[in-house]
Scaffold this active site. Structure first.
Site, short mmCIF file in Angstrom:
data_model
loop_
_atom_site.label_atom_id
_atom_site.label_comp_id
_atom_site.label_asym_id
_atom_site.label_seq_id
_atom_site.Cartn_x
_atom_site.Cartn_y
_atom_site.Cartn_z
N ASP A 24 -0.66 6.45 -12.92
CA ASP A 24 -1.49 5.55 -12.11
C ASP A 24 -1.14 4.10 -12.40
OD1 ASP A 24 -3.70 7.50 -10.96
OD2 ASP A 24 -3.44 8.03 -13.06
N ASP B 75 2.52 0.25 -16.91
CA ASP B 75 2.04 -0.94 -16.21
C ASP B 75 0.93 -1.69 -16.91
OD1 ASP B 75 -0.84 -0.31 -14.47
OD2 ASP B 75 0.17 1.34 -15.47
N ASP C 140 4.32 6.40 -17.18
CA ASP C 140 2.90 6.46 -16.87
C ASP C 140 2.80 6.83 -15.39
OD1 ASP C 140 0.03 5.92 -17.15
OD2 ASP C 140 0.46 4.10 -16.00
#
Length: 218
Positions: free
Chosen positions: A9, A164, A7
């Site tokens: 951001d 995240d 991922d």
């Protein structure tokens, strides 16, 4: 060697300060109160349209304004790079993984043009054999299709996803791939409540986790 998809951001970069600035630029033009940085972090994760939807709801801006505000935000988005920072240890970790022969990719819900803009600005593009944004396919995460497409583009080898958030955890679950959870990003749920193979807070630990998963796959 493994295929490792990240991922963006909240995983490799902290882009919330840039997105926060862009959102408040739009809100100021609407005569609305700004949102906080904490608001911004909580709105990130499901793509630009959901971000604008949450921003509007927070300031009571009607649904009828959604398309106009989304278009304005997307037009602004690729310039939102100057406040973004790479998380500590990311570059060294990516260099080490590449040196070990792993194939690396990006699968993010960020639209592709601003995704590439920030990667280029931060000199991270060089690490990745595939970069898929939230608008690269008809669907986006947590639908597993973009993640599966990223893995397919990287060839052969064990699959590992690094993210995240709740969206990333669900994407990995649907794709049935091992998920390494970076705990210092934008998640809103306790680590224990998110499905994950292993969690880490320091990118210096990522290489050992990858080697463990590769050995297990072998």
């Amino acid at each position: 060697m493994a295929r490792i998809v990240f991922d963006l951001d909240g995983t490799l970069i902290d882009s919330a300060p840039d997105i926060h600035a862009g959102a408040n630029q739009l809100l100021e033009a609407e005569g609305a109160e700004p949102i906080t940085l904490a608001d911004t972090r909580s709105f990130i994760g499901q793509g630009a349209s959901v971000f604008i939807e949450k921003m509007r709801a927070a300031r009571g801006i009607p649904d009828s304004e959604h398309a106009r505000l989304l278009a304005a935000f997307v037009a602004l988005y690729e310039t939102l790079v100057t406040r973004t920072e790479i998380y500590p240890g990311v570059v060294a970790a990516l260099e080490a993984l590449a040196a070990e022969g792993h194939s690396l990719g990006i699968c993010t819900n960020k639209p592709l043009v601003p995704c590439k803009a920030v990667l280029n600005h931060l000199d991270l593009t060089r690490f990745f054999g595939v970069i898929l944004g939230g608008d690269s396919l008809p669907t986006h995460k947590p639908d597993p299709a973009p993640l599966e497409a990223a893995f397919a583009a990287l060839g052969d080898g064990p699959e590992i996803y690094v993210g995240d958030s709740e969206v990333d955890a669900e994407t990995a679950r649907r794709a049935c791939v091992p998920f390494l959870l970076f705990t210092e990003g934008y998640r809103k749920t306790e680590v224990e409540a998110l499905p994950h193979t292993a969690a880490f807070s320091d990118f210096a630990d990522l290489g050992a986790l990858v080697r463990r998963l590769v050995a297990r796959a072998a």
